[in-house]
Every structure is written in C-alpha cells, then in structure tokens.
Enzyme design. Structure first.
Site, PDB file in Angstrom:
ATOM      1  N   THR A   1       0.861  -0.545   0.479  1.00  0.00           N
ATOM      2  CA  THR A   1       0.206   0.180   0.089  1.00  0.00           C
ATOM      3  C   THR A   1       0.811   1.293  -0.009  1.00  0.00           C
ATOM      4  O   THR A   1       1.956   1.007   0.729  1.00  0.00           O
ATOM      5  CB  THR A   1      -0.811   0.125   1.306  1.00  0.00           C
ATOM      6  OG1 THR A   1      -1.616  -1.458   1.355  1.00  0.00           O
ATOM      7  CG2 THR A   1      -1.777   1.394   1.421  1.00  0.00           C
TER       8      THR A   1
ATOM      9  N   PRO B   1       1.071   5.815   0.055  1.00  0.00           N
ATOM     10  CA  PRO B   1      -0.097   6.978   0.712  1.00  0.00           C
ATOM     11  C   PRO B   1      -1.031   7.473  -0.732  1.00  0.00           C
ATOM     12  O   PRO B   1      -2.050   7.481  -0.439  1.00  0.00           O
ATOM     13  CB  PRO B   1       0.971   8.283   0.270  1.00  0.00           C
ATOM     14  CG  PRO B   1       2.470   7.341   0.896  1.00  0.00           C
ATOM     15  CD  PRO B   1       2.681   6.215   0.280  1.00  0.00           C
TER      16      PRO B   1
ATOM     17  N   ILE C   1       1.622  -0.037   6.991  1.00  0.00           N
ATOM     18  CA  ILE C   1       2.616  -1.326   7.098  1.00  0.00           C
ATOM     19  C   ILE C   1       2.776  -2.286   8.126  1.00  0.00           C
ATOM     20  O   ILE C   1       3.103  -1.566   9.474  1.00  0.00           O
ATOM     21  CB  ILE C   1       3.929  -1.099   6.481  1.00  0.00           C
ATOM     22  CG1 ILE C   1       3.926  -0.382   5.371  1.00  0.00           C
ATOM     23  CG2 ILE C   1       4.782  -2.466   6.019  1.00  0.00           C
ATOM     24  CD1 ILE C   1       3.017  -0.741   3.551  1.00  0.00           C
ATOM     25  N   THR C   2       2.213  -3.289   8.237  1.00  0.00           N
ATOM     26  CA  THR C   2       1.534  -3.975   9.450  1.00  0.00           C
ATOM     27  C   THR C   2       2.899  -4.361  10.206  1.00  0.00           C
ATOM     28  O   THR C   2       3.704  -4.889  10.012  1.00  0.00           O
ATOM     29  CB  THR C   2       0.388  -5.547   9.527  1.00  0.00           C
ATOM     30  OG1 THR C   2      -0.799  -4.506   9.403  1.00  0.00           O
ATOM     31  CG2 THR C   2       0.609  -5.672  11.216  1.00  0.00           C
TER      32      THR C   2
ATOM     33  N   GLU D   1      -3.589 -14.093   2.892  1.00  0.00           N
ATOM     34  CA  GLU D   1      -3.813 -13.578   3.367  1.00  0.00           C
ATOM     35  C   GLU D   1      -4.941 -13.282   4.087  1.00  0.00           C
ATOM     36  O   GLU D   1      -5.758 -13.166   5.322  1.00  0.00           O
ATOM     37  CB  GLU D   1      -3.060 -12.042   3.398  1.00  0.00           C
ATOM     38  CG  GLU D   1      -3.689 -10.784   4.238  1.00  0.00           C
ATOM     39  CD  GLU D   1      -3.445  -9.673   3.528  1.00  0.00           C
ATOM     40  OE1 GLU D   1      -2.552  -9.861   2.324  1.00  0.00           O
ATOM     41  OE2 GLU D   1      -3.117  -8.307   4.206  1.00  0.00           O
TER      42      GLU D   1
ATOM     43  N   ARG E   1     -27.533 -11.585  33.317  1.00  0.00           N
ATOM     44  CA  ARG E   1     -28.126 -10.287  33.995  1.00  0.00           C
ATOM     45  C   ARG E   1     -29.758 -10.717  33.255  1.00  0.00           C
ATOM     46  O   ARG E   1     -30.801 -11.232  32.905  1.00  0.00           O
ATOM     47  CB  ARG E   1     -27.609  -9.918  32.181  1.00  0.00           C
ATOM     48  CG  ARG E   1     -28.692  -8.588  32.724  1.00  0.00           C
ATOM     49  CD  ARG E   1     -27.833  -7.529  33.559  1.00  0.00           C
ATOM     50  NE  ARG E   1     -28.341  -5.968  33.328  1.00  0.00           N
ATOM     51  CZ  ARG E   1     -26.917  -4.651  33.683  1.00  0.00           C
ATOM     52  NH1 ARG E   1     -26.406  -5.809  34.970  1.00  0.00           N
ATOM     53  NH2 ARG E   1     -27.546  -4.113  33.897  1.00  0.00           N
TER      54      ARG E   1
ATOM     55  N   GLN F   1     -25.363  -5.325  21.302  1.00  0.00           N
ATOM     56  CA  GLN F   1     -26.842  -5.244  21.872  1.00  0.00           C
ATOM     57  C   GLN F   1     -26.964  -5.371  23.454  1.00  0.00           C
ATOM     58  O   GLN F   1     -27.806  -4.996  24.002  1.00  0.00           O
ATOM     59  CB  GLN F   1     -28.189  -4.755  21.049  1.00  0.00           C
ATOM     60  CG  GLN F   1     -27.494  -3.564  20.082  1.00  0.00           C
ATOM     61  CD  GLN F   1     -27.890  -2.443  20.735  1.00  0.00           C
ATOM     62  OE1 GLN F   1     -26.690  -1.563  20.625  1.00  0.00           O
ATOM     63  NE2 GLN F   1     -29.065  -2.077  21.622  1.00  0.00           N
TER      64      GLN F   1
ATOM     65  N   GLY G   1      -7.465  -5.849   1.466  1.00  0.00           N
ATOM     66  CA  GLY G   1      -8.530  -6.140   0.154  1.00  0.00           C
ATOM     67  C   GLY G   1     -10.253  -5.347   0.958  1.00  0.00           C
ATOM     68  O   GLY G   1     -10.170  -6.746   1.393  1.00  0.00           O
TER      69      GLY G   1
ATOM     70  N   GLU H   1     -15.642  -3.914  -1.181  1.00  0.00           N
ATOM     71  CA  GLU H   1     -15.534  -2.668  -2.099  1.00  0.00           C
ATOM     72  C   GLU H   1     -14.839  -4.361  -3.459  1.00  0.00           C
ATOM     73  O   GLU H   1     -15.030  -4.230  -4.505  1.00  0.00           O
ATOM     74  CB  GLU H   1     -15.590  -2.359  -2.907  1.00  0.00           C
ATOM     75  CG  GLU H   1     -16.630  -1.075  -1.897  1.00  0.00           C
ATOM     76  CD  GLU H   1     -16.131  -1.113  -0.843  1.00  0.00           C
ATOM     77  OE1 GLU H   1     -15.080  -1.186   0.080  1.00  0.00           O
ATOM     78  OE2 GLU H   1     -16.976  -0.182   0.704  1.00  0.00           O
TER      79      GLU H   1
HETATM   80  C1  LIG Z   1      -4.741  -1.374  10.432  1.00  0.00           C
HETATM   81  C2  LIG Z   1      -4.063  -1.444   8.882  1.00  0.00           C
HETATM   82  C3  LIG Z   1      -2.820  -2.443   8.351  1.00  0.00           C
HETATM   83  C4  LIG Z   1      -2.954  -2.868   7.120  1.00  0.00           C
HETATM   84  N1  LIG Z   1      -1.066  -2.586   6.961  1.00  0.00           N
HETATM   85  C5  LIG Z   1      -1.014  -3.576   5.551  1.00  0.00           C
HETATM   86  C6  LIG Z   1      -0.448  -4.276   5.116  1.00  0.00           C
HETATM   87  O1  LIG Z   1       0.764  -5.114   6.172  1.00  0.00           O
HETATM   88  N2  LIG Z   1       1.054  -3.797   4.279  1.00  0.00           N
HETATM   89  C7  LIG Z   1       0.347  -2.665   2.859  1.00  0.00           C
HETATM   90  O2  LIG Z   1       0.491  -3.168   2.058  1.00  0.00           O
HETATM   91  N3  LIG Z   1      -1.176  -2.387   3.311  1.00  0.00           N
HETATM   92  C8  LIG Z   1      -1.553  -2.450   4.624  1.00  0.00           C
HETATM   93  N4  LIG Z   1      -3.281  -2.426   5.231  1.00  0.00           N
HETATM   94  C9  LIG Z   1      -3.345  -1.025   4.094  1.00  0.00           C
HETATM   95  C10 LIG Z   1      -4.674  -1.895   2.761  1.00  0.00           C
HETATM   96  O3  LIG Z   1      -4.517  -2.758   2.346  1.00  0.00           O
HETATM   97  C11 LIG Z   1      -5.344  -0.987   2.325  1.00  0.00           C
HETATM   98  O4  LIG Z   1      -6.225   0.158   3.524  1.00  0.00           O
HETATM   99  C12 LIG Z   1      -6.316  -1.422   1.171  1.00  0.00           C
HETATM  100  O5  LIG Z   1      -5.932  -2.018   0.576  1.00  0.00           O
HETATM  101  C13 LIG Z   1      -7.336  -0.413   1.058  1.00  0.00           C
HETATM  102  O6  LIG Z   1      -6.467   0.304   0.697  1.00  0.00           O
HETATM  103  P1  LIG Z   1      -6.468   2.075   0.664  1.00  0.00           P
HETATM  104  O7  LIG Z   1      -6.764   2.286   2.158  1.00  0.00           O
HETATM  105  O8  LIG Z   1      -5.764   3.256   0.252  1.00  0.00           O
HETATM  106  O9  LIG Z   1      -8.353   2.864   0.539  1.00  0.00           O
HETATM  107  P2  LIG Z   1      -8.444   3.523  -1.446  1.00  0.00           P
HETATM  108  O10 LIG Z   1      -7.688   2.200  -2.541  1.00  0.00           O
HETATM  109  O11 LIG Z   1      -7.754   4.943  -1.290  1.00  0.00           O
HETATM  110  O12 LIG Z   1      -9.720   3.009  -1.101  1.00  0.00           O
HETATM  111  C14 LIG Z   1     -11.120   3.885  -0.339  1.00  0.00           C
HETATM  112  C15 LIG Z   1     -12.389   3.260  -0.381  1.00  0.00           C
HETATM  113  O13 LIG Z   1     -12.170   3.095  -1.934  1.00  0.00           O
HETATM  114  C16 LIG Z   1     -12.910   1.454  -2.154  1.00  0.00           C
HETATM  115  N5  LIG Z   1     -12.936   1.820  -3.531  1.00  0.00           N
HETATM  116  C17 LIG Z   1     -11.551   2.065  -3.869  1.00  0.00           C
HETATM  117  N6  LIG Z   1     -11.568   1.349  -5.218  1.00  0.00           N
HETATM  118  C18 LIG Z   1     -13.016   1.227  -5.538  1.00  0.00           C
HETATM  119  C19 LIG Z   1     -14.029   0.759  -7.237  1.00  0.00           C
HETATM  120  N7  LIG Z   1     -13.287   0.854  -7.599  1.00  0.00           N
HETATM  121  N8  LIG Z   1     -15.136   0.588  -6.212  1.00  0.00           N
HETATM  122  C20 LIG Z   1     -15.782   0.896  -5.388  1.00  0.00           C
HETATM  123  N9  LIG Z   1     -15.147   1.736  -3.962  1.00  0.00           N
HETATM  124  C21 LIG Z   1     -13.318   1.626  -4.718  1.00  0.00           C
HETATM  125  C22 LIG Z   1     -12.446   0.926  -1.057  1.00  0.00           C
HETATM  126  O14 LIG Z   1     -13.077  -0.122  -1.356  1.00  0.00           O
HETATM  127  C23 LIG Z   1     -11.945   1.734   0.361  1.00  0.00           C
HETATM  128  O15 LIG Z   1     -13.512   1.987   1.371  1.00  0.00           O
HETATM  129  C24 LIG Z   1      -2.996  -1.729   5.765  1.00  0.00           C
HETATM  130  C25 LIG Z   1      -4.672  -1.280   6.356  1.00  0.00           C
HETATM  131  C26 LIG Z   1      -4.535  -1.295   7.812  1.00  0.00           C
HETATM  132  C27 LIG Z   1      -6.175  -0.195   7.739  1.00  0.00           C
END
Ligand SMILES: Cc1cc2nc3c(=O)[nH]c(=O)nc-3n(C[C@H](O)[C@H](O)[C@H](O)COP(=O)(O)OP(=O)(O)OC[C@H]3O[C@@H](n4cnc5c(N)ncnc54)[C@H](O)[C@@H]3O)c2cc1C
Length: 380
Positions: free
Chosen positions: A128, A130, A159-160, A243, A269, A337, A365, A368
C-alpha cells in the site's frame, strides 16, 4: 459444529493453540493493547508453536508441509484473545514469509528465514502507498536498475509491523504502467536511504505498530528481486489468498467470542423480572449470530478443502472475506446490544472487536475490491 475434515493432528494443533492463547495471551490482552505493543518474547513463543512454519521447509525451521485447516485453526483460536492488534503485531510477518520462501535466493533464505519463522526477527509486506492501496496497478514507488543493483524510491504506508520489522517485501514499479510492470524486492531495515515513521492513533489494532516507510535511493543487490521482473504482482496472488483466509478465520474467532460473551451475560443479567436470555428478542439475536458463524465456518472448511486439493479458489476467498466482515459487523453489533452499557467500556473484548470490524472490512482487500474480484472471476 462438527467438522467432517477434523483429524487427530488438526484437533491436537487447535487444542495446543487454544490452551496457549488462554494461558499466555488472553490474560494480558487489554494491558498490551492499551500499551500499544506486545513483548517480543510472544513472537518467539508463537514461533515455537510452528504458526509461521506452514509451507516452509524444515531446513528453515518450518513445518515442511502446508495445511489450510491448521492455518485457519491457528488464526481462529488466536483471535479468541479478543484483541486483533495482538494477532497483527505478531502475525504481520506471515504475509511476507511466502514470497521470501518462494522467491528469495538461498543466501538470503539461509541468513534470515529461520529468524523470521522462529519469531526472533520480524518481517512485513509493503504494498500500500499513500496514493492508495486498492489500485495496486497504479503503484508509484519505482525501482531502477543501476549495474548490479536496483535503486528504490517512493513510500509505503499502513505497513503492519513496519516500525519493528527487520525485513520487508516491497512492491515497486520496474516496467510499464499496470500490474505487469511491478516487481517485488527484499529490503533490509538497515539499508541506507530507508527510514520509517509511525502511523499512530488508530481506531483499533492498538497492540500492533503500523508504519509509513520511506525509500530514498535505497540500493539493493540485483539478487534481492523476488521472482521474475515485472511479474511481482502475479507471483504473490496466491499469497493474498492466504492473507485473506487468515483474516476470515480470525473474524470467525471474533464472532464466536462475541456470541460466547453475550450468551454468558444474558444468562446472568435480569431485566423485567427474568433473565435476559429468556426474552425472545435476545434469543433471536443469538440465533442470528449463531447462523452467521455456521455459514462462515462452513465456507472456511470448503475453501480449505479446495486449497488442500491444490486449487486456488480466488472467487470463494473473495466472497468469504466480505461475507465474514459483514457477519462480524453484525455479530459485534448484536453482542454490544445484548450486553448494553457494560460493552461500551474499554477492556471489554466486545467493545474492542466492534472497533476492529472496519480494519477487517478495509485491510487485505476491501469489501468493495473483494466484490469486484469475485464478479470478475464469474467472467463478468
Ligand atoms: C491497520 C491496517 C493495517 C494494514 N497493513 C498493511 C500491510 O501490512 N501492508 C500493506 O501493504 N497494506 C496494509 N494495509 C493497507 C490496506 O491493504 C489498504 O488500506 C486497503 O487495501 C485499501 O486501500 P486504501 O486504504 O488506500 O483505500 P483506497 O484504495 O484509497 O480506497 C478508498 C475506499 O474506496 C473504495 N474503493 C476503491 N476503489 C473502488 C472502486 N473501484 N469501486 C468501489 N469502491 C472503491 C475502497 O474499498 C475503500 O473503501 C493496512 C491497512 C490498515 C488499516
């Protein structure tokens, strides 16, 4: 629920994990989650259980075999500690072990894999960025060839384990636009040009550290490329399935905990002159939670059976992932609840699980993206 796929070995492994979690994790879950970290000795204790050895050769301290049922049993039983952040803190490495074991050179594997599998060192998968996590094909981090090295520039986020890991599997663009221009690299945390900053104040998963990684002209030897050039994404597709299955199984564990807690509460309760459990509305909630648990458990068994048969059930894994996060959302909400105000207090596992629903619906993943993938697998 009786499991037709149970064997003596699988039953014994699940029992070992269950006992370990009850004795060594659950009693400290709130303390560690509030503190925002787990003691490193926990990594090593879990390593000794063999949790990260599936699919890894015995030469590197692995189990020398893979079994989807046992992997899932581990994730499910571990989740019953009631703090997903603890599972993430120690288990974050599991999604990077596969690519290292499959694609790293013997020199790298001999040097680092035994430490990762035994829990002495941590490793993370960094995909992932920014600019986004869902649209992997649009990855911006680059790796340019320079003689016998690759030079990596860019950043990764969310990144976890990122603050504590010693090793990283990093996706970077080596070719044209799209998924076919991405390669994977093995990067060590002490490489010049590598730095990291903590991503703090998360909604949940407090016990696990989450980082943004910065790559500023990070040079890695050419042999640090994992797998074939420009085929990095394709080569870890199966890794994503593992995963996601780990997350599905862990969600099942959390759903069971929600049911167990709310039933126990409702049995003692009293409201309006009788036990909560005697009110029909509450009994229906319990029936609905139990049905969702059965559905996800059945799905896991079926997918594990297919996986053990050598198939790669992408559509089923995708559907199981979003079904499980929806089912967990339901169970966590209903459990809250049933318990009422007491479930709104920190330290109650149901409160924690309720906050952790969303990381399961987004991470690994999103719902969506899982739906999109499932429909694509239907040829539509
Ligand atoms: C606590 C935590 C730990 C994580 N650990 C890791 C890790 O170890 N390594 C790593 O690589 N990543 C990690 N991630 C990242 C995670 O995989 C991403 O947050 C996730 O893939 C979504 O990417 P984004 O947050 O950038 O959202 P975006 O890709 O920006 O999307 C934003 C929202 O829009 C929705 N969306 C995007 N495109 C579409 C579409 N075409 N149609 C409809 N809806 C859409 C998405 O579902 C999401 O809800 C972690 C995330 C969290 C919160």
């Amino acid at each position: 629920m009786k499991n037709p796929f149970e064997t003596e070995e699988r039953r014994a492994f699940r029992e070992t994990v269950r006992r370990f979690v009850a004795a060594e994790v659950t009693p400290y879950a709130t303390e560690w989650d509030e503190a925002g970290e787990v003691p490193w000795s926990l990594h090593q204790k879990i390593g000794a259980l063999g949790a990260w050895g599936f699919g890894v050769s015995e030469k590197y301290g692995g189990l020398g075999f893979n079994d989807c049922f046992m992997r899932s049993a581990f994730s499910e039983e571990f989740a019953k500690c009631g703090a997903g952040g603890i599972g993430a803190a120690v288990g974050g490495r599991s999604i990077s072990i596969g690519p290292i074991e499959k694609f790293a050179s013997d020199e790298i594997k001999d040097r680092i894999l035994p430490d990762i599998v035994a829990g002495r060192k941590g490793s993370s998968l960094a995909i992932t960025e920014p600019s986004g996590g869902s649209d992997v094909a649009n990855m911006q981090t680059t790796a340019k060839r320079d003689g016998n090295h690759w030079v990596i520039n860019g950043s990764k986020t969310f990144i976890t384990g990122g603050m504590k890991s010693s090793y990283f599997v990093v996706g970077a663009r080596t070719g044209d636009k799209g998924l076919k221009g991405i390669s994977l690299f093995f990067v060590e945390a002490d490489a010049p040009g590598f730095s990291r900053t903590v991503l703090d104040r998360k909604m949940g998963w407090w016990a696990s550290d989450t980082a943004t990684l910065h790559f500023d002209d990070v040079r890695v030897p050419a042999e640090n490329m994992l797998g074939e050039e420009n085929r990095g994404f394709l080569s870890i597709m199966n890794n994503f399935n593992y995963e996601r299955m780990g997350m599905v199984a862990s969600m099942l564990g959390m759903m069971k905990l929600c049911l167990e807690y709310s039933v126990a509460y409702a049995q003692q309760r009293e409201t309006f002159g009788k036990k909560l459990i005697e009110h029909q509305v509450i009994r229906h909630k319990i029936a609905d939670m139990s049905a969702r648990i059965d559905q996800i458990e059945t799905y896991i068994n079926w997918i594990c059976w297919m996986t053990n048969e050598g198939e790669m059930p992408v559509a089923e894994v995708s559907k199981a992932k979003f079904s499980a996060s929806k089912a967990l959302e339901f169970c966590a909400s209903e459990a809250m609840q049933i318990i009422g105000g007491a479930a709104y207090l920190r330290g109650n596992p149901v409160e924690r699980i309720y906050r952790e629903v969303k990381v399961n619906a987004i991470g690994g993943g999103s719902e969506e993206i899982m739906r999109d993938l499932a429909v694509r697998q239907m040829g539509l």
